[in-house]
Design an enzyme around this catalytic site. Sequence first.
Site, PDB file in Angstrom:
ATOM      1  N   ASP A   1       8.049 -25.885  -9.196  1.00  0.00           N
ATOM      2  CA  ASP A   1       9.111 -25.403  -8.305  1.00  0.00           C
ATOM      3  C   ASP A   1      10.497 -25.725  -8.868  1.00  0.00           C
ATOM      4  O   ASP A   1      10.667 -26.645  -9.672  1.00  0.00           O
ATOM      5  CB  ASP A   1       8.937 -26.058  -6.927  1.00  0.00           C
ATOM      6  CG  ASP A   1       9.716 -25.323  -5.841  1.00  0.00           C
ATOM      7  OD1 ASP A   1       9.980 -24.120  -6.009  1.00  0.00           O
ATOM      8  OD2 ASP A   1      10.068 -25.960  -4.828  1.00  0.00           O
TER       9      ASP A   1
ATOM     10  N   ASN B   1       4.461 -15.959  -1.585  1.00  0.00           N
ATOM     11  CA  ASN B   1       5.575 -15.508  -2.435  1.00  0.00           C
ATOM     12  C   ASN B   1       5.762 -13.983  -2.393  1.00  0.00           C
ATOM     13  O   ASN B   1       6.793 -13.466  -2.823  1.00  0.00           O
ATOM     14  CB  ASN B   1       5.403 -15.986  -3.888  1.00  0.00           C
ATOM     15  CG  ASN B   1       5.626 -17.475  -4.080  1.00  0.00           C
ATOM     16  OD1 ASN B   1       5.044 -18.097  -4.963  1.00  0.00           O
ATOM     17  ND2 ASN B   1       6.499 -18.075  -3.268  1.00  0.00           N
TER      18      ASN B   1
HETATM   19  C1  IPE Z   1       5.489 -23.132  -4.196  1.00  0.00           C
HETATM   20  O1  IPE Z   1       6.852 -22.996  -4.281  1.00  0.00           O
HETATM   21  C2  IPE Z   1       4.803 -22.009  -4.899  1.00  0.00           C
HETATM   22  C3  IPE Z   1       4.871 -22.005  -6.359  1.00  0.00           C
HETATM   23  C4  IPE Z   1       5.425 -22.928  -7.101  1.00  0.00           C
HETATM   24  C5  IPE Z   1       4.245 -20.887  -7.001  1.00  0.00           C
HETATM   25  P1  IPE Z   1       7.704 -22.235  -3.152  1.00  0.00           P
HETATM   26  O2  IPE Z   1       9.095 -22.231  -3.624  1.00  0.00           O
HETATM   27  O3  IPE Z   1       7.078 -20.934  -2.851  1.00  0.00           O
HETATM   28  O4  IPE Z   1       7.512 -23.189  -1.886  1.00  0.00           O
HETATM   29  P2  IPE Z   1       8.443 -23.376  -0.612  1.00  0.00           P
HETATM   30  O5  IPE Z   1       8.789 -21.998  -0.110  1.00  0.00           O
HETATM   31  O6  IPE Z   1       9.649 -24.135  -1.040  1.00  0.00           O
HETATM   32  O7  IPE Z   1       7.613 -24.168   0.340  1.00  0.00           O
HETATM   33  C1  IPE Z   2       9.009 -21.683  -8.425  1.00  0.00           C
HETATM   34  O1  IPE Z   2      10.380 -21.630  -8.422  1.00  0.00           O
HETATM   35  C2  IPE Z   2       8.386 -20.426  -8.963  1.00  0.00           C
HETATM   36  C3  IPE Z   2       7.749 -19.589  -7.941  1.00  0.00           C
HETATM   37  C4  IPE Z   2       7.587 -19.902  -6.693  1.00  0.00           C
HETATM   38  C5  IPE Z   2       7.252 -18.313  -8.396  1.00  0.00           C
HETATM   39  P1  IPE Z   2      11.186 -20.994  -7.215  1.00  0.00           P
HETATM   40  O2  IPE Z   2      11.384 -19.549  -7.472  1.00  0.00           O
HETATM   41  O3  IPE Z   2      10.532 -21.305  -5.918  1.00  0.00           O
HETATM   42  O4  IPE Z   2      12.550 -21.758  -7.357  1.00  0.00           O
HETATM   43  P2  IPE Z   2      13.420 -22.378  -6.196  1.00  0.00           P
HETATM   44  O5  IPE Z   2      12.525 -23.286  -5.397  1.00  0.00           O
HETATM   45  O6  IPE Z   2      13.921 -21.243  -5.376  1.00  0.00           O
HETATM   46  O7  IPE Z   2      14.494 -23.117  -6.894  1.00  0.00           O
HETATM   47 MG    MG Z   3      10.714 -22.811  -4.595  1.00  0.00          MG
END
Ligand code: IPE
Ligand code: IPE
Ligand code: MG
Length: 250
Positions: free
Chosen positions: A28, A76
């Site tokens: 993340d 997602n």
């Molecule tokens: C978790 O991250 C999913 C992945 C890393 C693929 P998210 O960014 O989707 O999680 P939340 O929304 O902060 O809980």
């Molecule tokens: C994790 O990074 C990757 C996926 C969930 C695909 P994020 O896209 O959630 O990045 P942040 O949390 O918004 O910084």
């Molecule tokens: Mg995220």
Amino acid sequence: MTIADQTQPTAKASQVDLIPAHVAIIMDGNGRWAEARHQPRTKGHVAGLENIRRVLRHLENRGVAYATIFAFSTENWTRPVAEVSFLLQLLAESLKTEVGDLHENNVRILHQGRLAELPVELSREIAAAVKLTSKNDGITLIVAFNYGGRAEIVDAAKRLIELGTAVEDLDEKAFASQMSPPGVPDPDLVVRTGGEFRISNFLLWQSAYSEFYSTPVPWPEFDELEVDKAIQAFSSRQRRFGGVLDEQPK
Ligand code: IPE
Ligand code: IPE
Ligand code: MG
């Protein structure tokens, strides 16, 4: 040659005395990493993709046998269409460009999640990568893409019903047999980068007794030293699995 042979360890192996067999990572912080640099979130996803190879190499170097990476969750899909398309495209491209190298480096690739909901071409490419690398005996890389823990439990229940499982045979072993790819042990360590302290629907069943490690470091910056910090933290934990330690009075 394995992928681990390509880098030098950053700390002496003796410093890391207890190695988790299976490390699962919630990758993340890509978007915020990019936004902090006044770049589009997609740049963060590209940097995040590039980081996978480095971390995988180092995990293998450290003796980790299984690495699960959370790349796209069942939730997602609620992101803006352009970001979702970009992430699907990124996986498709990386399958074309990375799988050859991973195969040469003896990495075994597995997929976890709902394959059937992905574009047909992409699901075919994932299946092909799994097949190509199936005999490799280096580190196992489990790519959780279109994965959700709740969805996985529901799917397992459906499958057990379809198989005609008798009520008295519905036990934890039966459920587990329908979840993670066969032969993959539960994660010993779940790492979350990007600073949050939540599981976000990742490996709900399998992480029942995993050690959890959260770091504010965004995924694109999670390097070898950060891997070692996570393993160090793991090695200092006392796992009890609901029991009591031997040395405690009976
Ligand atoms: C978790 O991250 C999913 C992945 C890393 C693929 P998210 O960014 O989707 O999680 P939340 O929304 O902060 O809980
Ligand atoms: C994790 O990074 C990757 C996926 C969930 C695909 P994020 O896209 O959630 O990045 P942040 O949390 O918004 O910084
Ligand atoms: Mg995220």
